[in-house]
Design a protein around this motif. Sequence first.
Motif, PDB file in Angstrom:
ATOM      1  N   GLY A  40     -37.486 -35.123 -41.864  1.00 36.39           N
ATOM      2  CA  GLY A  40     -37.927 -34.423 -42.966  1.00 36.39           C
ATOM      3  C   GLY A  40     -38.457 -33.063 -41.875  1.00 36.39           C
ATOM      4  N   ALA A  41     -38.612 -33.248 -40.709  1.00 34.80           N
ATOM      5  CA  ALA A  41     -39.176 -31.899 -39.971  1.00 34.80           C
ATOM      6  C   ALA A  41     -37.627 -31.054 -39.589  1.00 34.80           C
ATOM      7  CB  ALA A  41     -39.896 -32.703 -38.497  1.00 34.80           C
ATOM      8  N   LEU A  42     -36.657 -31.777 -39.332  1.00 34.60           N
ATOM      9  CA  LEU A  42     -35.482 -31.309 -38.809  1.00 34.60           C
ATOM     10  C   LEU A  42     -34.612 -30.736 -39.769  1.00 34.60           C
ATOM     11  CD1 LEU A  42     -34.731 -33.533 -35.746  1.00 34.60           C
ATOM     12  CD2 LEU A  42     -36.161 -31.423 -35.894  1.00 34.60           C
ATOM     13  N   LEU A  43     -34.518 -31.465 -40.995  1.00 37.59           N
ATOM     14  CA  LEU A  43     -33.316 -31.255 -42.159  1.00 37.59           C
ATOM     15  C   LEU A  43     -34.005 -31.545 -43.422  1.00 37.59           C
ATOM     16  CD1 LEU A  43     -30.220 -30.674 -42.254  1.00 37.59           C
ATOM     17  CD2 LEU A  43     -29.965 -33.124 -42.506  1.00 37.59           C
ATOM     18  N   GLN A  44     -34.581 -30.348 -43.768  1.00 37.11           N
ATOM     19  CA  GLN A  44     -35.106 -30.301 -45.065  1.00 37.11           C
ATOM     20  C   GLN A  44     -34.112 -30.279 -46.438  1.00 37.11           C
ATOM     21  OE1 GLN A  44     -36.021 -27.949 -42.825  1.00 37.11           O
ATOM     22  NE2 GLN A  44     -38.174 -28.924 -42.145  1.00 37.11           N
TER      23      GLN A  44
ATOM     24  N   ASN B 118     -21.144 -42.024 -47.341  1.00 38.86           N
ATOM     25  CA  ASN B 118     -21.531 -42.487 -46.014  1.00 38.86           C
ATOM     26  C   ASN B 118     -21.861 -40.860 -45.555  1.00 38.86           C
ATOM     27  OD1 ASN B 118     -21.082 -45.171 -45.832  1.00 38.86           O
ATOM     28  ND2 ASN B 118     -18.920 -44.613 -45.503  1.00 38.86           N
ATOM     29  N   ALA B 119     -22.939 -40.805 -44.804  1.00 39.10           N
ATOM     30  CA  ALA B 119     -23.676 -39.343 -44.257  1.00 39.10           C
ATOM     31  C   ALA B 119     -22.354 -39.012 -43.504  1.00 39.10           C
ATOM     32  CB  ALA B 119     -24.806 -39.929 -43.404  1.00 39.10           C
ATOM     33  N   ALA B 120     -21.619 -39.585 -42.599  1.00 40.74           N
ATOM     34  CA  ALA B 120     -20.642 -38.864 -41.853  1.00 40.74           C
ATOM     35  C   ALA B 120     -19.523 -38.324 -42.543  1.00 40.74           C
ATOM     36  CB  ALA B 120     -19.841 -40.107 -41.227  1.00 40.74           C
ATOM     37  N   ASP B 121     -19.177 -38.635 -44.065  1.00 40.67           N
ATOM     38  CA  ASP B 121     -18.325 -38.166 -44.829  1.00 40.67           C
ATOM     39  C   ASP B 121     -18.851 -36.828 -45.493  1.00 40.67           C
ATOM     40  OD1 ASP B 121     -16.341 -39.849 -44.112  1.00 40.67           O
ATOM     41  OD2 ASP B 121     -17.060 -41.303 -45.665  1.00 40.67           O
ATOM     42  N   ARG B 122     -20.339 -36.762 -45.505  1.00 42.73           N
ATOM     43  CA  ARG B 122     -20.830 -35.763 -46.323  1.00 42.73           C
ATOM     44  C   ARG B 122     -21.612 -34.775 -45.631  1.00 42.73           C
ATOM     45  NH1 ARG B 122     -23.378 -32.443 -48.688  1.00 42.73           N
ATOM     46  NH2 ARG B 122     -24.707 -32.647 -50.631  1.00 42.73           N
ATOM     47  N   LEU B 123     -21.980 -34.721 -44.273  1.00 41.04           N
ATOM     48  CA  LEU B 123     -22.622 -33.876 -43.624  1.00 41.04           C
ATOM     49  C   LEU B 123     -21.893 -32.942 -42.704  1.00 41.04           C
ATOM     50  CD1 LEU B 123     -25.856 -36.150 -42.574  1.00 41.04           C
ATOM     51  CD2 LEU B 123     -25.565 -34.454 -44.621  1.00 41.04           C
ATOM     52  N   SER B 124     -22.194 -31.760 -42.541  1.00 42.25           N
ATOM     53  CA  SER B 124     -21.798 -30.788 -41.414  1.00 42.25           C
ATOM     54  C   SER B 124     -21.900 -31.370 -40.173  1.00 42.25           C
ATOM     55  CB  SER B 124     -22.075 -29.369 -41.824  1.00 42.25           C
ATOM     56  OG  SER B 124     -23.314 -29.217 -41.314  1.00 42.25           O
ATOM     57  N   ARG B 125     -21.148 -30.650 -39.621  1.00 45.28           N
ATOM     58  CA  ARG B 125     -21.558 -31.234 -37.849  1.00 45.28           C
ATOM     59  C   ARG B 125     -22.924 -30.983 -37.309  1.00 45.28           C
ATOM     60  NH1 ARG B 125     -18.396 -33.061 -33.896  1.00 45.28           N
ATOM     61  NH2 ARG B 125     -19.025 -32.940 -31.766  1.00 45.28           N
ATOM     62  N   GLY B 126     -23.305 -29.645 -37.835  1.00 47.70           N
ATOM     63  CA  GLY B 126     -24.779 -29.403 -37.292  1.00 47.70           C
ATOM     64  C   GLY B 126     -25.727 -30.187 -37.863  1.00 47.70           C
ATOM     65  N   GLN B 127     -25.574 -30.545 -39.442  1.00 48.97           N
ATOM     66  CA  GLN B 127     -26.448 -31.549 -39.993  1.00 48.97           C
ATOM     67  C   GLN B 127     -26.347 -32.795 -39.372  1.00 48.97           C
ATOM     68  OE1 GLN B 127     -24.714 -31.079 -44.025  1.00 48.97           O
ATOM     69  NE2 GLN B 127     -26.474 -30.018 -44.517  1.00 48.97           N
ATOM     70  N   LYS B 128     -25.151 -33.501 -38.995  1.00 53.22           N
ATOM     71  CA  LYS B 128     -24.998 -34.659 -38.265  1.00 53.22           C
ATOM     72  C   LYS B 128     -25.899 -34.584 -37.069  1.00 53.22           C
ATOM     73  CE  LYS B 128     -20.348 -35.746 -39.731  1.00 53.22           C
ATOM     74  NZ  LYS B 128     -18.899 -36.088 -39.528  1.00 53.22           N
ATOM     75  N   LYS B 129     -25.939 -33.388 -36.162  1.00 51.53           N
ATOM     76  CA  LYS B 129     -26.458 -33.529 -35.023  1.00 51.53           C
ATOM     77  C   LYS B 129     -27.964 -33.695 -35.260  1.00 51.53           C
ATOM     78  CE  LYS B 129     -27.014 -31.264 -30.529  1.00 51.53           C
ATOM     79  NZ  LYS B 129     -26.484 -30.291 -29.478  1.00 51.53           N
ATOM     80  N   LEU B 130     -28.525 -33.072 -36.147  1.00 51.00           N
ATOM     81  CA  LEU B 130     -30.063 -33.206 -36.728  1.00 51.00           C
ATOM     82  C   LEU B 130     -30.245 -34.633 -36.864  1.00 51.00           C
ATOM     83  CD1 LEU B 130     -30.555 -29.852 -38.653  1.00 51.00           C
ATOM     84  CD2 LEU B 130     -31.415 -30.351 -36.307  1.00 51.00           C
ATOM     85  N   VAL B 131     -29.496 -35.366 -37.830  1.00 56.47           N
ATOM     86  CA  VAL B 131     -29.787 -36.628 -38.315  1.00 56.47           C
ATOM     87  C   VAL B 131     -29.709 -37.641 -37.047  1.00 56.47           C
ATOM     88  CG1 VAL B 131     -28.727 -38.437 -39.747  1.00 56.47           C
ATOM     89  CG2 VAL B 131     -28.739 -36.269 -40.724  1.00 56.47           C
ATOM     90  N   VAL B 132     -28.756 -37.701 -36.282  1.00 56.07           N
ATOM     91  CA  VAL B 132     -28.689 -38.482 -35.082  1.00 56.07           C
ATOM     92  C   VAL B 132     -29.859 -38.129 -34.377  1.00 56.07           C
ATOM     93  CG1 VAL B 132     -26.168 -38.882 -35.412  1.00 56.07           C
ATOM     94  CG2 VAL B 132     -26.907 -37.243 -33.797  1.00 56.07           C
TER      95      VAL B 132
ATOM     96  N   ALA C 237     -32.709 -36.999 -35.210  1.00 58.94           N
ATOM     97  CA  ALA C 237     -34.145 -37.617 -35.796  1.00 58.94           C
ATOM     98  C   ALA C 237     -33.953 -39.088 -35.523  1.00 58.94           C
ATOM     99  CB  ALA C 237     -33.916 -37.382 -37.262  1.00 58.94           C
ATOM    100  N   PHE C 238     -32.840 -39.774 -35.484  1.00 63.58           N
ATOM    101  CA  PHE C 238     -32.780 -41.314 -35.079  1.00 63.58           C
ATOM    102  C   PHE C 238     -33.431 -41.377 -33.886  1.00 63.58           C
ATOM    103  CE2 PHE C 238     -29.911 -44.988 -35.944  1.00 63.58           C
ATOM    104  CZ  PHE C 238     -31.021 -45.852 -36.603  1.00 63.58           C
TER     105      PHE C 238
ATOM    106  N   ARG D   4     -33.082 -21.487 -35.893  1.00 60.11           N
ATOM    107  CA  ARG D   4     -34.075 -22.116 -36.808  1.00 60.11           C
ATOM    108  C   ARG D   4     -34.222 -23.476 -36.611  1.00 60.11           C
ATOM    109  NH1 ARG D   4     -34.583 -24.366 -41.991  1.00 60.11           N
ATOM    110  NH2 ARG D   4     -32.343 -24.092 -42.553  1.00 60.11           N
ATOM    111  N   HIS D   5     -32.933 -24.131 -36.580  1.00 55.75           N
ATOM    112  CA  HIS D   5     -33.062 -25.633 -36.173  1.00 55.75           C
ATOM    113  C   HIS D   5     -33.268 -26.081 -34.941  1.00 55.75           C
ATOM    114  CE1 HIS D   5     -30.662 -25.841 -40.131  1.00 55.75           C
ATOM    115  NE2 HIS D   5     -31.688 -26.817 -40.230  1.00 55.75           N
ATOM    116  N   CYS D   6     -32.816 -25.224 -33.944  1.00 58.82           N
ATOM    117  CA  CYS D   6     -33.413 -25.627 -32.700  1.00 58.82           C
ATOM    118  C   CYS D   6     -34.825 -25.545 -32.255  1.00 58.82           C
ATOM    119  CB  CYS D   6     -32.546 -24.545 -31.724  1.00 58.82           C
ATOM    120  SG  CYS D   6     -32.643 -24.817 -29.784  1.00 58.82           S
ATOM    121  N   ARG D   7     -35.427 -24.456 -32.929  1.00 58.06           N
ATOM    122  CA  ARG D   7     -36.814 -24.192 -32.921  1.00 58.06           C
ATOM    123  C   ARG D   7     -37.681 -25.332 -33.302  1.00 58.06           C
ATOM    124  NH1 ARG D   7     -40.568 -20.412 -32.247  1.00 58.06           N
ATOM    125  NH2 ARG D   7     -39.131 -18.737 -31.963  1.00 58.06           N
ATOM    126  N   GLN D   8     -37.102 -25.856 -34.709  1.00 61.89           N
ATOM    127  CA  GLN D   8     -37.751 -27.093 -35.358  1.00 61.89           C
ATOM    128  C   GLN D   8     -37.550 -28.403 -34.481  1.00 61.89           C
ATOM    129  OE1 GLN D   8     -35.347 -26.876 -39.037  1.00 61.89           O
ATOM    130  NE2 GLN D   8     -37.127 -25.780 -40.069  1.00 61.89           N
TER     131      GLN D   8
END
Length: 369
Positions: free
Chosen positions: A210-214, A266-280, A282-283, A313-317
């Motif tokens: 939630g903090a990284l990918l709204q 599956n998140a791997a099929d739905r997200l962009s590469r930048g979004q994937k980086k934020l998800v992993v 966050a994990f 923006r995402h780097c700052r978050q």
Amino acid sequence: MPLKQLKIQHVRNLDDVSLSPLSRINILYGENGSGKTSVLEAIHFLGLTRSFRNSQFKHLVSEGQEQALVFAQADPLATGQAKPLGVERHLDGQVRARYAGSSLGATDLAELLPIQVINSDTFDLLDGSPGVRRQFLDWGAFHADPAFIHQWRGFKRALKQRNSLLKCGKIDPRVRRVWDAEFIQYAEQMTALRQAYIDQLKPDFEAALGALLQGIEVRLLFSPGWDQGKGLEALLHDSFERDLRQGFTSLGPQRADLRFKVGTLNAADRLSRGQKKLVVSAFRLAQGALFHRLSNRACIYLIDDLPSELDERHCRQFCEFLQASANQCFITCVDPAYLSRIWQPETDVALFRVESGTLTHRGAPGDQE
């Protein structure tokens, strides 16, 4: 803060370098090939006696050398007193690890210095094989419950024995019942610990995400490796002939997996590469948050090329989340201009310039010209 000082000898192009004093946030900057990632490898070696880039130790040792050595003044147990921690490994396979004058085994060392890596390979948590996700899961369960390592070892032994019997082609039914019973016992206990860990992790994962990918909800699901509604004993019986033909056990915790879902996909099929980086990310960050809550100890985060594939923006978050955590971080980048000014004034930050295998402590961001 786990690491206070660091000395590295014979790790790739780092012949004999020191990092001191270390801060909670440590930024390593320099041109590509200067040795920034090698510093992260050295810290990983200190905790796990190996690199995160290559499983073959010979690639970690400086050319022409027979061993690598990393030494630190460390307070991994948060006692307020730093003690000497050193790890040495030779090309012939000899490994020595000592903390405060006592020798450590590999398990003791991993427990003492919990390390998380966020780099390009972290994408494998979404895109890679189930084995990568099981490794992630077992890291967490290992640090969350002391009983896990016993169950893990017992299960590995039972699985190895059962597979050996299957490869023989003929199994005495009495022997089979003995090893099936042991396999089931350890499998169920180990799976219960894995499930308990995931249940604990989910709130931290949701908070970090939630903090990284709204605006995007990612659900975390655990698959134990068999249909628990039918029972493992019955499933092993039903799959025995198939397992016998294949020569290995097809059901059990060795087939466990984690799944990330966005809606029904599956998140791997739905997200962009930048979004994937934020998800992993966050994990990984969630693991550190949970570890700190359970143990009141900090993790060490090795973050290679943080600005890569993240907008400002995402780097700052991301950095704001690190800033609010208790973790000690080592972050590499090429240009420190942005990362050196992103932190709050009260944040303990140090900059190190890496150039051709040498390191120079450049102080805090405010000390720069």
